[in-house]
Enzyme design. Structure first.
Site, PDB file in Angstrom:
ATOM      1  CE  LYS A 108      -0.831  -2.900   2.025  1.00  9.84           C
ATOM      2  NZ  LYS A 108      -1.714  -1.962   2.740  1.00  9.84           N
TER       3      LYS A 108
HETATM    4  P1  NAD Z   1      -0.565   7.863  -2.761  1.00 13.19           P
HETATM    5  O1  NAD Z   1       0.304   7.146  -3.724  1.00 13.19           O
HETATM    6  O2  NAD Z   1      -1.920   8.311  -3.173  1.00 13.19           O
HETATM    7  O3  NAD Z   1       0.190   9.160  -2.188  1.00 13.19           O
HETATM    8  C1  NAD Z   1       1.505   9.163  -1.722  1.00 13.19           C
HETATM    9  C2  NAD Z   1       1.949  10.627  -1.645  1.00 13.19           C
HETATM   10  O4  NAD Z   1       3.241  10.697  -1.062  1.00 13.19           O
HETATM   11  C3  NAD Z   1       2.032  11.326  -2.991  1.00 13.19           C
HETATM   12  O5  NAD Z   1       1.565  12.649  -2.847  1.00 13.19           O
HETATM   13  C4  NAD Z   1       3.538  11.330  -3.274  1.00 13.19           C
HETATM   14  O6  NAD Z   1       3.936  12.368  -4.164  1.00 13.19           O
HETATM   15  C5  NAD Z   1       4.047  11.539  -1.880  1.00 13.19           C
HETATM   16  N1  NAD Z   1       5.450  11.186  -1.716  1.00 13.19           N
HETATM   17  C6  NAD Z   1       6.113  10.091  -2.149  1.00 13.19           C
HETATM   18  N2  NAD Z   1       7.402  10.163  -1.799  1.00 13.19           N
HETATM   19  C7  NAD Z   1       7.557  11.327  -1.136  1.00 13.19           C
HETATM   20  C8  NAD Z   1       8.662  11.975  -0.538  1.00 13.19           C
HETATM   21  N3  NAD Z   1       9.865  11.428  -0.564  1.00 13.19           N
HETATM   22  N4  NAD Z   1       8.454  13.152   0.079  1.00 13.19           N
HETATM   23  C9  NAD Z   1       7.220  13.721   0.110  1.00 13.19           C
HETATM   24  N5  NAD Z   1       6.147  13.165  -0.448  1.00 13.19           N
HETATM   25  C10 NAD Z   1       6.322  11.988  -1.060  1.00 13.19           C
HETATM   26  O7  NAD Z   1      -0.653   6.903  -1.483  1.00 13.19           O
HETATM   27  P2  NAD Z   1      -1.729   6.944  -0.326  1.00 13.19           P
HETATM   28  O8  NAD Z   1      -2.829   6.010  -0.668  1.00 13.19           O
HETATM   29  O9  NAD Z   1      -2.046   8.351   0.024  1.00 13.19           O
HETATM   30  O10 NAD Z   1      -0.896   6.239   0.849  1.00 13.19           O
HETATM   31  C11 NAD Z   1       0.058   6.944   1.626  1.00 13.19           C
HETATM   32  C12 NAD Z   1       0.454   6.067   2.799  1.00 13.19           C
HETATM   33  O11 NAD Z   1      -0.701   5.737   3.577  1.00 13.19           O
HETATM   34  C13 NAD Z   1       1.083   4.710   2.450  1.00 13.19           C
HETATM   35  O12 NAD Z   1       2.006   4.371   3.467  1.00 13.19           O
HETATM   36  C14 NAD Z   1      -0.108   3.752   2.490  1.00 13.19           C
HETATM   37  O13 NAD Z   1       0.273   2.399   2.718  1.00 13.19           O
HETATM   38  C15 NAD Z   1      -0.854   4.332   3.665  1.00 13.19           C
HETATM   39  N6  NAD Z   1      -2.272   3.984   3.719  1.00 13.19           N
HETATM   40  C16 NAD Z   1      -3.117   4.304   2.699  1.00 13.19           C
HETATM   41  C17 NAD Z   1      -4.472   3.996   2.795  1.00 13.19           C
HETATM   42  C18 NAD Z   1      -5.462   4.391   1.741  1.00 13.19           C
HETATM   43  O14 NAD Z   1      -6.665   4.175   1.951  1.00 13.19           O
HETATM   44  N7  NAD Z   1      -5.059   4.970   0.631  1.00 13.19           N
HETATM   45  C19 NAD Z   1      -4.940   3.324   3.938  1.00 13.19           C
HETATM   46  C20 NAD Z   1      -4.058   3.007   4.954  1.00 13.19           C
HETATM   47  C21 NAD Z   1      -2.726   3.346   4.827  1.00 13.19           C
END
Ligand code: NAD
Length: 421
Positions: A108
């Protein structure tokens, strides 16, 4: 990073690891190997800002374990990025890849920066300089980065170009999550959300009576890449009733069901849900406590803690974000009879399609969308079934079952390779 309970995120992850290692009687030597990171890289690097000033940023790349293949994992840009967080997420990646049966170890990376404060030019210079700093440890067959929070296909294209310029040839396999025009895979953007939907359907069939996710009430926290695709696919393809969604701007509740396509399109146009009128505005805390069958935290780490776990009323918590449930909250939920589907299974769809992208890039032969979706569905369903088998065999919870399965795969690979020299 403090976890709110006096410890670090990595200490939390080790607690969960040890629970599984104890149950499987893992010997001390192997425990030491699997708890240690192979490589921890910290870089401090300067970037020229638009006004002529210079700012120094800090970035990380952690490689946890490479017994099963090259290291693999995303790079995030966030103002709260720190070594403990990156260390934990790289540890989780090892188990995620092992569960999915894809030939990678865990890594990571991250840069401590709020990308919203940078201009496009500053973001590009930061990205290219950071990638140059970690490039000696990155390679198509050694470590392959991908997008994560606040990074995307545009940034992956800059990384790929930076690396390619320096080695004098186009190196498609150096990162995944690239634009489709540059060797990206069809279906990569939706992959994590699609994987969450597949797992949610399987979990309903196993843990609840009455079949899959069709017709069931769902609340989703977070409406970024993962949350928005999860909502869209659950609502439009699986017939689930998504009654609440939320993001950093607030939560929206409609007991009749949110029109998820409308919400998805709204966010595509407006970037976030602010002003969305498809539901009554509630707080994020209220969303977590809604009387729904399924709760999907898909925002950031530690949204369900010992402070609010007691209020959760869902029957099933599907961890779409990484580390959304602290170990203390995990225990509270389990005592309440709530089943938890662990993050490193639930959100593995992204890395699975990243693997497909890497394979397509190495062969320069690209699949159509239906083939990607079919192959992803097969991996997710098989992973789910394998974990359930282990969980039943050890009479434990699903997270511990997933850890046992993953640990045994990595420990076996380590034994077969032997300890060098
Ligand atoms: P992103 O930045 O696209 O979205 C995050 C979302 O969470 C946004 O809508 C944001 O407004 C919201 N958010 C942030 N703080 C918040 C709060 N306090 N209350 C409510 N909503 C809140 O990120 P993502 O890519 O969707 O990733 C989300 C999670 O999934 C992370 O933990 C990331 O590590 C994990 N993840 C993502 C992927 C991927 O392919 N994108 C893969 C595996 C894991």
């Amino acid at each position: 990073m403090e976890n709110g309970n006096g410890g670090s995120l990595f200490a939390d992850a080790l607690k969960q690891f040890d629970r599984a290692a104890d149950l499987m009687n893992l010997d001390d030597g192997m425990r030491q190997v699997l708890k240690s990171h192979k490589r921890e890289i910290t870089v401090n690097f300067p970037v020229k800002m638009d006004d002529g000033s210079i700012r120094v940023f800090t970035g990380y790349r952690f490689q946890h374990n490479i017994a099963r293949g090259p290291a693999k994992g995303g790079i995030r840009y966030h103002q709260n990025v720190n070594a403990d967080e990156i260390k934990t997420l790289s540890f989780l990646m090892t188990w995620k890849c092992a569960i999915a049966g894809i030939p990678y170890g865990g890594a990571k990376g991250g840069v401590k920066v709020n990308p919203n404060e940078l201009s496009e030019g500053e973001l590009e210079r930061l990205s290219r300089r950071f990638f140059s700093e970690i490039a000696p440890f990155i390679g198509t067959e050694t470590d392959i980065p991908a997008p994560d929070v606040n990074t995307n296909s545009k940034i992956m294209a800059w990384y790929m170009d930076t690396y390619s310029m320096n080695v004098g040839r186009s190196e498609l396999g150096i990162v995944t999550g690239k634009p489709v025009e540059l060797g990206g895979s069809l279906g990569r953007n939706e992959a994590t959300g699609r994987g969450v939907a597949i797992v949610a359907d399987e979990a309903c069939k196993y843990f609840l009576t009455g079949g899959g996710v069709k017709g069931r009430t769902v609340a989703i926290q977070g409406f970024g890449n993962v949350g928005s695709y999860t909502a869209l696919i659950l609502g439009t393809e699986y017939g689930a009733k998504v009654v609440a969604i939320s993001d950093i701007t607030g939560a929206y509740y409609n007991p009749e069901g949110i029109n998820v396509k409308e919400a998805f399109d709204y966010v595509t146009t407006h970037k976030d849900l602010k002003g969305f009128n498809g539901g009554k505005i509630i707080s994020n805390d209220e969303l977590l406590a809604l009387n729904v069958e399924i709760l999907i935290p898909a925002a950031l780490e530690r949204s369900i803690t010992d402070k609010n776990a007691d209020k959760v009323r869902a029957k099933l918590v599907i961890e779409a974000a990484n580390n959304p449930v602290t170990p203390e909250a995990d225990e509270i939920l389990r005592k309440k009879g709530i089943s938890i589907v662990p993050d490193f299974l639930t959100n593995s769809g992204g890395v699975v399609v990243s693997y497909f992208e890497w394979v397509q890039g190495l062969y320069s032969y690209f699949w159509d969308l239906e083939d990607v979706r079919k192959a992803l569905t097969k991996v997710m369903k098989n992973s789910f079934a394998d974990i359930i088998k282990t969980m039943e065999q050890y009479k434990t919870d699903m997270r511990t079952g997933a850890y046992i399965l993953a640990i045994s795969k990595v420990a076996n690979a380590t034994k077969l390779r032997g300890i060098y020299p």
